[in-house]
Design an enzyme around this catalytic site. Structure first.
Site, short mmCIF file in Angstrom:
data_model
loop_
_atom_site.label_atom_id
_atom_site.label_comp_id
_atom_site.label_asym_id
_atom_site.label_seq_id
_atom_site.Cartn_x
_atom_site.Cartn_y
_atom_site.Cartn_z
N LYS A 117 -9.26 8.71 1.92
CA LYS A 117 -9.93 7.37 1.73
C LYS A 117 -11.22 7.34 2.47
O LYS A 117 -12.07 6.40 2.18
CB LYS A 117 -8.98 6.17 2.66
N GLU A 149 -0.63 5.63 13.36
CA GLU A 149 -0.36 6.77 12.76
C GLU A 149 -0.44 8.24 13.54
O GLU A 149 0.18 9.17 13.54
CB GLU A 149 -0.56 7.10 11.25
N PHE A 190 1.18 -3.11 4.18
CA PHE A 190 1.32 -4.79 4.72
C PHE A 190 2.55 -5.21 4.44
O PHE A 190 3.31 -4.74 3.46
CB PHE A 190 0.37 -5.84 4.10
N HIS A 225 -2.54 8.49 6.30
CA HIS A 225 -2.96 6.97 5.57
C HIS A 225 -4.27 6.73 5.87
O HIS A 225 -5.11 6.51 4.94
CB HIS A 225 -2.02 5.98 6.06
N HIS A 230 -9.87 2.76 -0.19
CA HIS A 230 -8.35 2.42 -0.23
C HIS A 230 -7.96 1.58 -1.57
O HIS A 230 -8.25 0.39 -1.49
CB HIS A 230 -8.02 1.57 1.01
N CYS A 246 0.76 -1.32 -0.12
CA CYS A 246 -0.02 -0.12 0.04
C CYS A 246 0.86 1.38 0.12
O CYS A 246 0.31 2.44 0.00
CB CYS A 246 -1.11 -0.02 1.07
#
Length: 417
Positions: free
Chosen positions: A341, A320, A405, A309, A346, A169
Site C-alpha cells: 500500500k 497487526e 471496517f 495490511h 489502499h 477491506c
C-alpha cells in the site's frame, strides 16, 4: 479427499501499472503511484491525494459499448480477468460452462457511476426529486454490486456459481478464498477469483475525511503513504483490480500449467468490537493467522514472508504488529514484512486480491517487495518491514492479512509447489 487449489493465472490493473509485469516491476523498484487527485476536483477536501490508475479503456481492449455499459470498477475487473485468462492458458471453451465459477469482491461497488449519474439526474444536487429520464440505460446495473461479478462471468461464459463478496477491506482476500472453496468442495473445476474497486469520487473522499482516516499530506503526495513509519498520518485511497485463475492442482499439472502457488490455508474472524476501531492486542487477527496456518498444515516458523495490511494508520499498524507477535512468537522478528500500500495505495475491497497477486509473484520470483517511504522507525512497530528496497529472499510460504471496517480480520497462506 480435499482437492488442492492452485493459482495458474494472474491479471492486474493497479495504480502506476496496468498489467501483471508492469505491476511487479513497480513493486520491486519501490516506486510510488500516489499523487494529487485528478479524477475530480478535490479542492476543499482534507485529503486531496490518491493512487490513481492511468487507464485508457480503449487501449485496454474495451469496446465503446462496453465502456458505456460498465462502471470504472467493472472495466478494471474485466480487463484484469482477460489478462488472467491469457496468462493461465486455460481452454475455457473446452470445459462445461456449469463447471466454471466466478467470485468477485468489492467494498463499494459502482460508486463512481452512481455518483456521476446522481449528479446528472439531480442537476448537481439542485433537485430532490430527480428526473430518471436523464439516466444512462444501465443505471440499474450500477446500483447492484453483483453486476461486477456478472461482467467477469460473461467473459468466460461461466454458468456455475457466480458470487459477489462484500466484506469491506477484506473483500479481495475473502473472494479468493470463496473461489478456492468452490473448487475444494467440487462445485467448480476452475474459478476466476479476485476483486475490483474504483472508489475515487467526492462521496468516498468525504466519508474518509469525516473520520480523518486518510492522509492530509497533500503537499507531498508521493511520500504520503508511509506504513509503519513513525510519521505516518493515515492511508492514501487507491483503486484497481486483480483477478486470479484458480484450478484444482492435479488438473493443472495434467495440462502442464504454470503454477504460481497453492492456496494452502485461510481463516477469517470478526472483532465484534467497533466499526472502525481495533483492539491494540491484535487478538482476532492473530486467531485468524493461527487457524490459517493450521489449515495449511504449517508451523509458525514455516512462514517466510508476510504481506501486511499495512494501511499507514497508527492504530492499524500497531494492531497487526501485535497480531504477528502474538501468532508467530519470536519468529515474527525474523520474517520480513512489507506493505505494498506504500506504493499502490489502499483500493478498499480490491487491495486484498492485488496483495495476493503480489504474494503469488513473490513465490514465483523469490523477491520480497519493499515498504516504500519507510524512513523513520516507530518504536511500537519493531519488526523487519523491508524498508525502501526489494530483497531477494528464499520464500516457500507467504502469509497475507487484511483488516476491514466492521471488525473483519482475514489471513491467507500461499505456498510454493
Amino acid at each position: 479427499m480435499t482437492r488442492s487449489v492452485v493459482i495458474t493465472g494472474i491479471g492486474v490493473v493497479a495504480p502506476g501499472a496496468v498489467g501483471r509485469e508492469q505491476f511487479w516491476q513497480l513493486l520491486v523498484d519501490g516506486r510510488t503511484a500516489t499523487r494529487t487527485i485528478s479524477l475530480f476536483d478535490a479542492e476543499g477536501f482534507r485529503s486531496r491525494i490518491a493512487a490513481e490508475v492511468d487507464f485508457d479503456p480503449a487501449a485496454a481492449g474495451l469496446t465503446a459499448r462496453e465502456v458505456r455499459r460498465m462502471d470504472r470498477a467493472a472495466q478494471f475487473g474485466v480487463v484484469a480477468a482477460r489478462e488472467a485468462v491469457r496468462d493461465s492458458g486455460f481452454g475455457f471453451d473446452d470445459v462445461s460452462p456449469e463447471r466454471i465459477g466466478v467470485s468477485v469482491g468489492s467494498a463499494v461497488g459502482c460508486t463512481m457511476g452512481l455518483e456521476e449519474e446522481y449528479t446528472v439526474l439531480s442537476d448537481n444536487g439542485k433537485h430532490w426529486l430527480v428526473d430518471h429520464s436523464y439516466g444512462v440505460p444501465h443505471l440499474y446495473g450500477y446500483m447492484v454490486p453483483s453486476t461486477l461479478a456478472v461482467e467477469v462471468a460473461w467473459e468466460v461464459a461461466a454458468e456455475g456459481p457466480v458470487t459477489l463478496i462484500s466484506t469491506g477491506c477484506t473483500s479481495g482476500l475473502d473472494a479468493v478464498n470463496h473461489g478456492a472453496q468452490l473448487i475444494r468442495e467440487g462445485s467448480a473445476d476452475v474459478v476466476l477469483a479476485g476483486a475490483t474497486d474504483a472508489p475515487l469520487s467526492p462521496i468516498t473522499s468525504a466519508c474518509f475525511d469525516a473520520i480523518k482516516a486518510t492522509s492530509p499530506n497533500n503537499s507531498d503526495a508521493e511520500h504520503a503513504s508511509r506504513p509503519f513509519d513513525a510519521k505516518r498520518d493515515g492511508f492514501v485511497l487507491g483503486e484497481g483490480s486483480a483477478v486470479l485463475v484458480l484450478e484444482e492442482e492435479s488438473a493443472a499439472r495434467a495440462r502442464g500449467a504454470r503454477i504460481y502457488g497453492k492456496l494452502a490455508g485461510f481463516a477469517s474472524r470478526s472483532n465484534a468490537f467497533h466499526m472502525t476501531g481495533l483492539r491494540p492486542d491484535g487478538r482476532e487477527m492473530a486467531e485468524a493467522i493461527r487457524v490459517a496456518l493450521d489449515k495449511a498444515q504449517l508451523d509458525r516458523h514455516d512462514i517466510d514472508y508476510i504481506n501486511a495490511h499495512g494501511s499507514g494508520t497508527k492504530q492499524n499498524d500497531r494492531h497487526e504488529t501485535a497480531a504477528f507477535k502474538r501468532s508467530l512468537g519470536h519468529h515474527a522478528y525474523k520474517v520480513p514484512v512489507s506493505s505494498i500500500k506504500s506504493m499502490v495505495g489502499h483500493s478498499l475491497g480490491a487491495i486484498g486480491s492485488i496483495e495476493l497477486a503480489a504474494c503469488a509473484l513473490t513465490l514465483d520470483r523469490q523477491v520480497v517487495p519493499p515498504t516504500a517511504n519507510l524512513h523513520t522507525a516507530d518504536p511500537e512497530c519493531d519488526l523487519d518491514y523491508v524498508p525502501l528496497t526489494a530483497r531477494e529472499h528464499r520464500t516457500n510460504a507467504v502469509l497475507s492479512v487484511g483488516s476491514g471496517f466492521g471488525g473483519f480480520q482475514s489471513a491467507a497462506v500461499l505456498t510454493k509447489v
